[in-house]
Design an enzyme around this catalytic site. Structure first.
Site, PDB file in Angstrom:
ATOM      1  N   LYS A 108     -22.986 -40.553 -25.013  1.00 30.15           N
ATOM      2  CA  LYS A 108     -23.915 -41.680 -24.812  1.00 30.15           C
ATOM      3  C   LYS A 108     -23.401 -42.946 -25.508  1.00 30.15           C
ATOM      4  O   LYS A 108     -23.335 -44.010 -24.896  1.00 30.15           O
ATOM      5  CB  LYS A 108     -25.321 -41.340 -25.366  1.00 30.15           C
ATOM      6  CG  LYS A 108     -26.001 -40.186 -24.638  1.00 30.15           C
ATOM      7  CD  LYS A 108     -27.396 -39.955 -25.159  1.00 30.15           C
ATOM      8  CE  LYS A 108     -27.464 -39.484 -26.606  1.00 30.15           C
ATOM      9  NZ  LYS A 108     -26.824 -38.184 -26.854  1.00 30.15           N
ATOM     10  N   ASP A 116     -28.996 -48.092 -28.274  1.00 29.54           N
ATOM     11  CA  ASP A 116     -28.595 -46.717 -28.617  1.00 29.54           C
ATOM     12  C   ASP A 116     -29.734 -46.058 -29.390  1.00 29.54           C
ATOM     13  O   ASP A 116     -30.551 -46.740 -29.997  1.00 29.54           O
ATOM     14  CB  ASP A 116     -27.306 -46.737 -29.463  1.00 29.54           C
ATOM     15  CG  ASP A 116     -26.521 -45.435 -29.332  1.00 29.54           C
ATOM     16  OD1 ASP A 116     -26.847 -44.614 -28.443  1.00 29.54           O
ATOM     17  OD2 ASP A 116     -25.567 -45.229 -30.115  1.00 29.54           O
ATOM     18  N   GLU A 117     -29.769 -44.732 -29.366  1.00 28.00           N
ATOM     19  CA  GLU A 117     -30.820 -43.952 -30.063  1.00 28.00           C
ATOM     20  C   GLU A 117     -32.216 -44.376 -29.588  1.00 28.00           C
ATOM     21  O   GLU A 117     -33.162 -44.489 -30.375  1.00 28.00           O
ATOM     22  CB  GLU A 117     -30.702 -44.104 -31.595  1.00 28.00           C
ATOM     23  CG  GLU A 117     -29.330 -43.832 -32.178  1.00 28.00           C
ATOM     24  CD  GLU A 117     -28.821 -42.413 -31.964  1.00 28.00           C
ATOM     25  OE1 GLU A 117     -29.617 -41.513 -31.615  1.00 28.00           O
ATOM     26  OE2 GLU A 117     -27.602 -42.203 -32.127  1.00 28.00           O
TER      27      GLU A 117
HETATM   28  N1  LIG Z   1     -10.968 -37.388 -30.570  1.00 29.49           N
HETATM   29  C1  LIG Z   1     -11.642 -37.270 -29.426  1.00 29.49           C
HETATM   30  N2  LIG Z   1     -11.010 -37.502 -28.254  1.00 29.49           N
HETATM   31  C2  LIG Z   1     -11.655 -37.410 -27.079  1.00 29.49           C
HETATM   32  N3  LIG Z   1     -12.965 -37.085 -26.981  1.00 29.49           N
HETATM   33  C3  LIG Z   1     -13.644 -36.849 -28.112  1.00 29.49           C
HETATM   34  C4  LIG Z   1     -13.037 -36.939 -29.392  1.00 29.49           C
HETATM   35  N4  LIG Z   1     -13.973 -36.668 -30.342  1.00 29.49           N
HETATM   36  C5  LIG Z   1     -15.115 -36.429 -29.670  1.00 29.49           C
HETATM   37  N5  LIG Z   1     -14.926 -36.520 -28.337  1.00 29.49           N
HETATM   38  C6  LIG Z   1     -15.905 -36.365 -27.276  1.00 29.49           C
HETATM   39  O1  LIG Z   1     -16.816 -37.477 -27.335  1.00 29.49           O
HETATM   40  C7  LIG Z   1     -18.095 -37.053 -26.871  1.00 29.49           C
HETATM   41  C8  LIG Z   1     -19.167 -37.453 -27.853  1.00 29.49           C
HETATM   42  O2  LIG Z   1     -19.295 -38.815 -27.789  1.00 29.49           O
HETATM   43  P1  LIG Z   1     -20.537 -39.631 -28.396  1.00 29.49           P
HETATM   44  O3  LIG Z   1     -20.526 -40.926 -27.660  1.00 29.49           O
HETATM   45  O4  LIG Z   1     -20.447 -39.661 -29.870  1.00 29.49           O
HETATM   46  O5  LIG Z   1     -21.789 -38.721 -27.944  1.00 29.49           O
HETATM   47  P2  LIG Z   1     -23.366 -38.929 -28.065  1.00 29.49           P
HETATM   48  O6  LIG Z   1     -23.622 -40.385 -28.360  1.00 29.49           O
HETATM   49  O7  LIG Z   1     -23.913 -38.500 -26.738  1.00 29.49           O
HETATM   50  O8  LIG Z   1     -23.824 -38.011 -29.147  1.00 29.49           O
HETATM   51  C9  LIG Z   1     -18.012 -35.541 -26.712  1.00 29.49           C
HETATM   52  O9  LIG Z   1     -17.838 -35.275 -25.327  1.00 29.49           O
HETATM   53  C10 LIG Z   1     -16.779 -35.145 -27.479  1.00 29.49           C
HETATM   54  O10 LIG Z   1     -16.182 -34.010 -26.937  1.00 29.49           O
HETATM   55  C1  LIG Z   2     -32.226 -33.053 -31.555  1.00 28.76           C
HETATM   56  C2  LIG Z   2     -32.673 -34.024 -32.604  1.00 28.76           C
HETATM   57  C3  LIG Z   2     -31.837 -35.043 -33.026  1.00 28.76           C
HETATM   58  N1  LIG Z   2     -32.249 -35.910 -33.977  1.00 28.76           N
HETATM   59  C4  LIG Z   2     -31.338 -36.963 -34.441  1.00 28.76           C
HETATM   60  C5  LIG Z   2     -29.992 -36.478 -34.875  1.00 28.76           C
HETATM   61  C6  LIG Z   2     -29.103 -37.675 -34.662  1.00 28.76           C
HETATM   62  O1  LIG Z   2     -29.201 -38.498 -35.826  1.00 28.76           O
HETATM   63  C7  LIG Z   2     -29.739 -38.387 -33.458  1.00 28.76           C
HETATM   64  C8  LIG Z   2     -29.028 -38.132 -32.129  1.00 28.76           C
HETATM   65  O2  LIG Z   2     -27.688 -38.499 -32.199  1.00 28.76           O
HETATM   66  P1  LIG Z   2     -26.652 -38.622 -30.940  1.00 28.76           P
HETATM   67  O3  LIG Z   2     -25.471 -37.806 -31.339  1.00 28.76           O
HETATM   68  O4  LIG Z   2     -26.341 -40.093 -30.895  1.00 28.76           O
HETATM   69  O5  LIG Z   2     -27.328 -38.144 -29.702  1.00 28.76           O
HETATM   70  O6  LIG Z   2     -31.066 -37.860 -33.366  1.00 28.76           O
HETATM   71  C9  LIG Z   2     -33.527 -35.817 -34.518  1.00 28.76           C
HETATM   72  O7  LIG Z   2     -33.916 -36.625 -35.358  1.00 28.76           O
HETATM   73  N2  LIG Z   2     -34.346 -34.825 -34.091  1.00 28.76           N
HETATM   74  C10 LIG Z   2     -33.979 -33.913 -33.161  1.00 28.76           C
HETATM   75  O8  LIG Z   2     -34.788 -33.015 -32.816  1.00 28.76           O
END
Ligand SMILES: Nc1ncnc2c1ncn2[C@@H]1O[C@H](COP(=O)(O)OP(=O)(O)O)[C@@H](O)[C@H]1O
Ligand SMILES: Cc1cn([C@H]2C[C@H](O)[C@@H](COP(=O)(O)O)O2)c(=O)[nH]c1=O
Ligand SMILES: [Zn+2]
Length: 192
Positions: A15, A87-88
């Protein structure tokens, strides 16, 4: 006509990466995106959106008490805003989701929201509930469970790796605390 988008997924689905890519796209066309993230999420330092793959950009912070329509109206009066990236967005209140619909409908600025659909108990977050109800476009971003199915649930783990069934909805954390899994493996983890 501008629109409101809700990009939702489990954790670790890209995301933040997708948000930062959109911001880059706007900037390379000479346009001005504004990024917001939740003040309570301080994993990467306050005022930054960071993806796990290493991209990061500065962001405005939002708190539950902020009027996002008023803030964006002010910003837009000083410098034309071409797009709002949140975001978030699961941490938005109902009122703030409504304010963002006003940004779309009155200021004609597209608003792209990125966040979780549900919490570790499988319950909707407030922000997600109203985005699901009011956004023009719902877009699921996908990540996979260890079994290969789509991961649409998130497990919160204790220090020993055991899935937790109850607790506060909001607890900031990353891969150390949370694991995205498919519904089948979510149920199995909680039954153990
Ligand atoms: N070094 C890397 N190179 C390529 N992809 C990566 C790397 N580290 C993490 N990822 C990928 O990035 C994605 C997570 O991205 P992120 O934007 O932080 O997710 P979210 O915001 O949904 O939690 C995952 O699909 C993970 O596998
Ligand atoms: C499932 C869940 C998540 N959270 C929090 C944990 C992280 O700080 C964010 C999500 O981060 P992302 O990797 O950017 O998606 O949300 C929470 O507070 N409660 C929950 O149940
Ligand atoms: Zn699975």
């Amino acid at each position: 006509m501008a629109q409101m988008y809700f990009y939702y997924s489990a954790m670790n689905a890209g995301k933040s990466t997708t948000l930062l890519q959109s911001s880059f796209n706007y900037r390379e066309r000479g346009m001005t995106p504004v990024i917001f993230t939740a003040a309570i999420d301080d994993r990467y330092g306050k005022g930054m959106v960071s993806s796990r793959i290493g991209l990061q950009e500065e962001a405005e912070l939002f708190n539950a008490s902020d009027d996002l329509y008023a803030r964006l109206q002010d910003m837009n009066a000083t410098q034309k805003v071409d797009c709002v990236l949140i975001d978030e967005c699961q941490f938005l209140t109902k009122e703030q989701v409504y304010q963002l619909t006003e940004v779309v409908d009155k200021l004609n600025i597209p608003v792209l929201c990125y966040g979780l659909r549900s919490d570790f108990r499988g319950e909707l977050f407030a922000g997600s509930r109203y985005l699901l109800a009011w956004a023009d476009k719902l877009v699921e971003l996908k990540t996979i469970c260890h079994c290969g199915r789509k991961a649409n649930m998130v497990i919160r783990q204790d220090a020993s790796g055991k899935a937790i069934a109850d607790g506060d909805q909001v607890e900031i954390g990353g891969n150390d605390r949370y694991v995205s899994v498919c519904r089948k493996h979510y149920k199995e983890a909680l039954e153990r």
